[in-house]
Design a protein around this motif. Structure first.
Motif, PDB file in Angstrom:
ATOM      1  N   PHE A 225       0.715  -1.279  -0.025  1.00  0.00           N
ATOM      2  CA  PHE A 225       0.300  -0.323   0.124  1.00  0.00           C
ATOM      3  C   PHE A 225       0.717   1.221  -0.245  1.00  0.00           C
ATOM      4  CE2 PHE A 225      -2.230   3.352   2.049  1.00  0.00           C
ATOM      5  CZ  PHE A 225      -2.726   3.151   1.558  1.00  0.00           C
ATOM      6  N   SER A 226       0.368   2.053  -0.887  1.00  0.00           N
ATOM      7  CA  SER A 226       1.223   3.181  -0.761  1.00  0.00           C
ATOM      8  C   SER A 226       0.083   4.366  -1.330  1.00  0.00           C
ATOM      9  CB  SER A 226       1.695   3.235  -2.060  1.00  0.00           C
ATOM     10  OG  SER A 226       3.000   4.559  -2.327  1.00  0.00           O
ATOM     11  N   LEU A 227       0.374   5.998  -0.124  1.00  0.00           N
ATOM     12  CA  LEU A 227      -0.765   6.576  -0.241  1.00  0.00           C
ATOM     13  C   LEU A 227      -0.561   7.626  -1.132  1.00  0.00           C
ATOM     14  CD1 LEU A 227      -3.428   8.263   1.037  1.00  0.00           C
ATOM     15  CD2 LEU A 227      -1.397   9.740   2.275  1.00  0.00           C
ATOM     16  N   VAL A 228      -1.866   7.725  -1.980  1.00  0.00           N
ATOM     17  CA  VAL A 228      -1.893   8.891  -3.406  1.00  0.00           C
ATOM     18  C   VAL A 228      -3.120   9.267  -2.491  1.00  0.00           C
ATOM     19  CG1 VAL A 228      -2.120   9.141  -5.572  1.00  0.00           C
ATOM     20  CG2 VAL A 228      -0.739   7.538  -4.770  1.00  0.00           C
ATOM     21  N   VAL A 229      -3.194  11.213  -2.607  1.00  0.00           N
ATOM     22  CA  VAL A 229      -3.863  11.734  -2.756  1.00  0.00           C
ATOM     23  C   VAL A 229      -4.623  11.908  -3.196  1.00  0.00           C
ATOM     24  CG1 VAL A 229      -4.495  13.943  -1.272  1.00  0.00           C
ATOM     25  CG2 VAL A 229      -2.716  12.364  -0.154  1.00  0.00           C
TER      26      VAL A 229
ATOM     27  N   THR B 125     -13.651  17.229  -1.582  1.00  0.00           N
ATOM     28  CA  THR B 125     -12.580  16.845   0.016  1.00  0.00           C
ATOM     29  C   THR B 125     -11.539  16.235  -0.447  1.00  0.00           C
ATOM     30  OG1 THR B 125     -14.071  14.908   0.163  1.00  0.00           O
ATOM     31  CG2 THR B 125     -14.645  16.937   1.160  1.00  0.00           C
ATOM     32  N   LEU B 126     -10.817  16.191   0.329  1.00  0.00           N
ATOM     33  CA  LEU B 126      -8.919  14.953  -0.128  1.00  0.00           C
ATOM     34  C   LEU B 126      -9.733  13.963   0.719  1.00  0.00           C
ATOM     35  CD1 LEU B 126      -6.619  16.071  -0.703  1.00  0.00           C
ATOM     36  CD2 LEU B 126      -5.720  16.391   1.998  1.00  0.00           C
ATOM     37  N   LEU B 127      -9.401  12.875  -0.188  1.00  0.00           N
ATOM     38  CA  LEU B 127      -9.117  11.843   0.451  1.00  0.00           C
ATOM     39  C   LEU B 127      -8.524  10.180  -0.033  1.00  0.00           C
ATOM     40  CD1 LEU B 127     -12.310  10.281  -2.359  1.00  0.00           C
ATOM     41  CD2 LEU B 127     -10.728  12.035  -2.310  1.00  0.00           C
TER      42      LEU B 127
END
Length: 333
Positions: A309-313, A318-320
């Motif tokens: 898992f790698s966070l991609v905004v 809204t921000l998610l």
């Protein structure tokens, strides 16, 4: 009000956390169990999750686009879709209110939730008519679900990435709740570190990254620039909350920034719920919901994210987290 997310989840099941939180916020019983059929104990069928979410997303998208691009008018087809979505959301809200009123008048079991509180206020204030009730109910539903779900999703990601924060959270939850799973009103003030974690999550990933205000009558002068009357002014909380002039090492997740013994950031530096007379009317309600839900989640489940898992905004209104938060839930025995 208490929430138990994923009450019917199977131990070890892989889920998308965003979707589960959305469902839990849409159909949560006061006893703390989110039922899969969306029914409340008083027999009221709550907003169908997919239908409500689609209407809300379309409504927000078309409602906000004229503010973002003032010179762009809605296409007639888009305007029709907007009107239909707005009308549908209001029909859903009115239906929920009418069924709740019927349950109250017939002596049915009624949960002590936000809708009940709104109805109680209307009983003492004769100026509150049905349209005002619908306005308030739909506002809480549209503005309170998406933002809370996204904030909790970012919280799970950041806590997973910082095991020392998780250990401290679990220790506080154990000290406050003991063997209980329900969170009471008396517990909320004791969950101080939990609140610090939520505040830091909102600093790093505010669900609403900018606020839009209108310049006052007569305009104003700001740093040598004239801003005409009625101009839209954007305040970027996402920029201010990561400004190194106000936060040391701003890209580091550090809940201790909000320790009571440390200086508090100013209201015009940290404003995840906006600031001033037009600040979010549900900010206290949101913080209570976030504290309860995060506490119940960590008390009930061990949440793990896949190693890949790698966070991609992703930024919408809204921000998610892009693609949601795939995770594995294991119930704590």
């Amino acid at each position: 009000m208490t929430l138990l997310l994923m009450a019917s989840a199977v131990d070890g099941v892989k889920v998308s956390l965003n979707n589960i939180i959305h469902r839990a916020l849409s159909a949560a019983e006061p006893s703390g169990v989110a039922r899969s059929d969306g029914k409340r104990p008083d027999g009221i069928s709550m907003v169908p999750w997919k239908e409500g979410k689609q209407h809300a997303e379309t409504l927000w998208h078309h409602h906000i686009s004229p503010l973002l691009k003032e010179d762009q008018l809605l296409h007639p087809l888009e305007a029709r879709v907007y009107r239909e979505c707005a009308a549908s959301m209001r029909r859903i809200g009115r239906d929920c209110i009418e069924k709740r009123i019927k349950a109250v008048t017939t002596g049915g079991e009624v949960p002590n939730d936000i809708l009940t509180q709104i109805l109680q206020i209307s009983c003492t204030d004769t100026s509150v008519d049905m349209e005002t009730l619908v306005d308030d109910f739909v506002t809480f539903y549209v503005a309170g679900q998406e933002t809370t779900a996204n904030a909790l999703s970012f919280a799970v990601i950041l806590i997973h990435q910082h095991p020392e924060v998780l250990d401290k959270l679990l220790s506080e939850i154990e000290d406050v709740l003991g063997d209980r799973k329900e969170v009471t009103g008396d517990d909320l003030d004791k969950l101080k570190y939990t609140e610090q974690v939520i505040q830091e999550v909102l600093r790093m990933y505010p669900t609403v990254i900018r606020m839009i205000k209108e310049s006052p009558r007569g305009g104003l002068e700001l740093s040598g620039y004239h801003i005409p009357e009625g101009a839209s002014i954007s305040f970027f909380t996402a920029v201010m909350s990561r400004n190194p002039a106000f936060f040391n090492d701003p890209d580091t997740f550090d809940p201790s920034r909000f320790d009571v013994d440390r200086p508090r950031p100013g209201p015009f530096v940290y404003f995840p719920f906006s600031v001033g007379h037009r600040s979010c009317i549900g900010r206290h309600f949101a913080m209570i919901g976030l504290k309860i839900t995060l506490t119940r989640l960590l008390k009930t489940f061990r949440v793990t994210l896949p190693p890949s898992f790698s966070l991609v905004v992703e930024q919408r209104i809204t921000l998610l987290p892009q693609g949601g938060v795939p995770c594995t839930l294991r119930e704590i025995s």
